[in-house]
Structures are given as structure tokens and as C-alpha cells.
Design an enzyme around this catalytic site. Sequence first.
Site, short mmCIF file in Angstrom:
data_model
loop_
_atom_site.label_atom_id
_atom_site.label_comp_id
_atom_site.label_asym_id
_atom_site.label_seq_id
_atom_site.Cartn_x
_atom_site.Cartn_y
_atom_site.Cartn_z
N HIS A 56 0.80 -1.18 0.07
CA HIS A 56 0.04 -0.04 -0.02
C HIS A 56 0.85 1.38 0.04
CE1 HIS A 56 -3.78 -2.34 0.62
NE2 HIS A 56 -2.98 -2.94 1.20
N ASN A 129 -10.23 -3.09 2.25
CA ASN A 129 -9.96 -3.04 1.11
C ASN A 129 -11.12 -2.71 0.12
OD1 ASN A 129 -7.17 -3.29 0.73
ND2 ASN A 129 -7.34 -5.71 0.92
#
Length: 485
Positions: A56, A129
Site C-alpha cells: 500500500h 480493501n
Amino acid sequence: MTTNKNNLTTSWGAPVGDNQNSMTAGSRGPTLIQDVHLLEKLAHFNRERVPERVVHAKGAGAHGYFEVTNDVSKYTKAKFLSEVGKRTPLFVRFSTVAGENGSADSVRDPRGFAVKFYTEEGNYDLVGNNTPVFFIRDAIKFPDFIHTQKRHPVTHLKNPDAVWDFWSLSPESLHQVTILMSDRGIPATYRHMHGFGSHTFKWVNAEGEGVWIKYHFKTEQGIKNLTEEVGTKIAGENPDYHTQDLYEAIEKGDFPAWKLYVQIMPLEDADTYRFDPFDVTKVWSQKDYPLIEVGRMVLNRNPENYFAEVEQATFSPGTLVPGIEPSPDKMLQGRLFAYADAHRYRVGANHNSLPINRPKAEVHNYQRDGQMRFDSNGGGSVYYEPNSFGGPQETPENKTTAYPVSGSADSTAYDHNDHYTQAGDLYRLLSEEERTRLVSNIVGSMKQVTKDEIKLRQIQHFYKADPEYGTRVAEGLGLSVPQEV
Ligand code: NDP
């Protein structure tokens, strides 16, 4: 003290006499070590980057608020959810997973969807997510999985062999692989995707009664996606496409919003549900556990400084408030450690004191010292517990609730190994055009794999999800579905 804002100073506040010419011995140099302003400037510049997140790394963030629209107080005592109309400030960070900090936004990858609620009882981080499931369900596999998504140690290139080898040997990934390869694998923007807590969590009410829950943020902008071709084109033309889109939408007052829903499962159902409800590679059917509205999230303010806010934001699924607790989900249990640990390493032991992470609730504890302790460090207040000096004390009503466990301490595999039904359900839910694009995306990726053995193993998984699915992928790759399946 009055200072003139137009006068340049060093980081220690002294006026700078010359910021254009370094101090040299004579007009040709060499440069003098006594030019401490130059030394500080170069040395600080060398240290401008904190380590990027291992996963990320590339992201965009925004501030906003959450407003409760439905009374869920019979399920959770969390104060920020206690009454309809209540608003809580929040910060969100969206991200891709595998790429580095400068990588393209419009690639096929899950998107991180991390929300920090600044509640009156401390911060609550919902670190999810844009997909309801994940590739693996035990944290012990996470470093291996991420290695397959990153670069080859020799070529420094992405490696489709590693990607499909790992997935084909980890069939629990099939559901998430199907979502990733479907149209939703490349959202049109961060605004046009849903968010999910993915794991199961526990909500506990004021009477101490619990339920298992799953979170769903549904985009009010509608789902929009990019095809493989358009995503690839944009990645070349504007690698920061999603970052720019979010910033510009908020800047012009087009505030993106999501409705938050939960699915609620009575605790006892966990023993009898047809899938393991703590297995993050599976969803709970919405026909069994329908979505219940909770509230609305609106993003209405851009960060004033990207590094201070987006890069230094630290989210952890263990950042919980009373009324919200973890479940035994093995992937979540690993994340409870790994996320906070990543931030201690990346930003420092005192990362929670930085303005973007600091709770709006006051912090009273016995933690002291550590690198970059930039608040008063507790001053002269009592620094141990228990004590006779009136220091802060635990509040037993906020203890995490107990739940029974059984069995032996052991390295234990999951009992449930049906990785095919839900991946197949998703395939069968897609239109003919969506299936064609799904198969084409998979074939485009798998044809780069050099070993037929890997391709054939993966084809069997697709076939077990749905014979048509496996057959179409096999045909696309110029192979036959193996007899043994
Ligand atoms: P439902 O018909 O009740 O729900 C189907 C879900 O699938 C909806 O949430 C829908 O989202 C979503 N969906 C549609 N297309 C895609 C796609 N390309 N990628 C990801 N999600 C998509 O059925 P069930 O609850 O019984 O689930 C059936 C299958 O739906 C599951 O096996 C799972 O693969 C998938 N799914 C289920 C979710 C759940 O929480 N139960 C969540 C997401 C997916 P939308 O309403 O936005 O179109």
C-alpha cells in the site's frame, strides 16, 4: 516573540544570511565545513523520505465525517455510533497494494480503503480493501504472498510465474483472484468503488452481548471501472490519475460519499454456518445476512500537506474502541500485530502523537520516551502503575469480552476447504460480457507464465469453480482442461 514570516531561518530558528551561495575558501572553493546551514540543508534533504510502506505504498487521502443514519446501539456500545445524526470526523487513505510509491494508479490490484474515525473514546481504524475477501486466510503466508506480487530478486521485474505459482498452490486465493481479474479489478477512480472491512469483527452492546459483523461501504457515486486497455493507457499518460481525481473532486466541492452497512450474525451461527465465518477468503451471503444501514461517510476536505497527513497516517486494525472487538480470523489476528509494528518501524514509536494520528480524545497512560517524543512526555506526572499518586486507572467496564476456546495449541489448518463455490457463484453472477472480459484478463496475465504445469494447475481451480470458467481460460491459453479434474 515577534518574528517576520518573510525572513528565512534555519531549523533552529536563526536567521539565514545567504541561501544561494555556499561558504567556500575563496571564490573557487573548496566548500567549508563551517557552513552549517548548508550541512543541515543537505543532511535533512537526505532524510526527507521515511521508508515507504512495504504494501500500500502509493495512496491518496482526504478528511471528512461519518454521520449515523440508523440506530445500531442495540448491537454496539461504541459511542460514535450511539445515536442517529451523530457526526465523527475521519481521515481516509486509499491505495494500491503492490506498486511502489511512484507507481501507476490505474493498474489491476486491490485498493486499500482505510478509515480513521476520531471518536470521543479514542481512534477507531477500519483498515479494509475494496474487496470483501482476501487472497490468503492465515497471516503466516503473508510475506510469501507479497513477495510474489513484488519484484524478482535478479531481474527486478514483476514476475507472473511467481504470482500464478503461488495462487495455483494456494487455492484459497481463487475467490479474490476472480474479483481481481473481473471488471472491479481496476476501479475508474477511488470514488467509484466500494469498501469492505473484509474480516469479521465483533460488536458488543452496553449489556455485554455480542454479535459477529462484517462492514460494507457502498459508493454513492456508483461502481465504475476501467478496462485493461484503458487502464494501461492511463497508466502511461497519467500515473497519478486516481490521486488527481480525488483531490480535484473534493477541491471543486464534488464531495464523494459512501453508505456504511453491516451484516450481523448471531454468535452461535458461527458454529453452524456453511462457511467458516472467520475465513477472510469467504463472504457471508447477503441472502443469509442482509445489509443493515449504519451511516454515511463524506469526504469534504483535502490534506493541507501530503507528507504530514497522507504519508504519516498510520492505520491499524487493532486501533479499536469499546464496543468493537476482533474475531478469531487468523489473518486479522496477524494484522493486529503487523500494522502497528510497521508504523513503529516506519514512522516511529511515537507515531500516534503526530497530528494526523493523534486522537481527539485525551491520552492518559504510562508510556514515556522513545524517538521524537515531541509532546511534554508526561512532564513530571506519575510514570508507573499501580501508584498512590492518583494516576490514570483501568475502567473494567471497557474490558474486551471473553469467548470460549477449545482444542490444542498447534499449527492448525482450517477445517473448511471449499474454495470453489463462492468463486463459482461470482462467475455465475456475471453477465456474458463481464465473463468474456474476466477470461480475457486472466488469459492476458497467465500467458506470460513460462511453465505449463502452473497454468494447468490453475485451470483446474477455475474449472472446479465452474466448468465453463475453467474451459474458457484453458481455451484462451491454447491448453486443455486436465483429465484428472
Ligand atoms: P448477492 O446477490 O446477495 O450479492 C452479490 C454481490 O456481488 C453484491 O454485493 C454485488 O455488489 C457483488 N458483485 C457484483 N459483481 C461483482 C464483481 N465483479 N466483483 C465483486 N463483487 C461483485 O449474493 P451473495 O451474497 O450470495 O454472494 C454471491 C457472490 O457475490 C459471492 O460468492 C461473492 O463472490 C460475491 N459478493 C458477495 C458479497 C457479500 O458480501 N455477500 C460482497 C461482494 C461480492 P453490488 O451490489 O455493488 O453490485
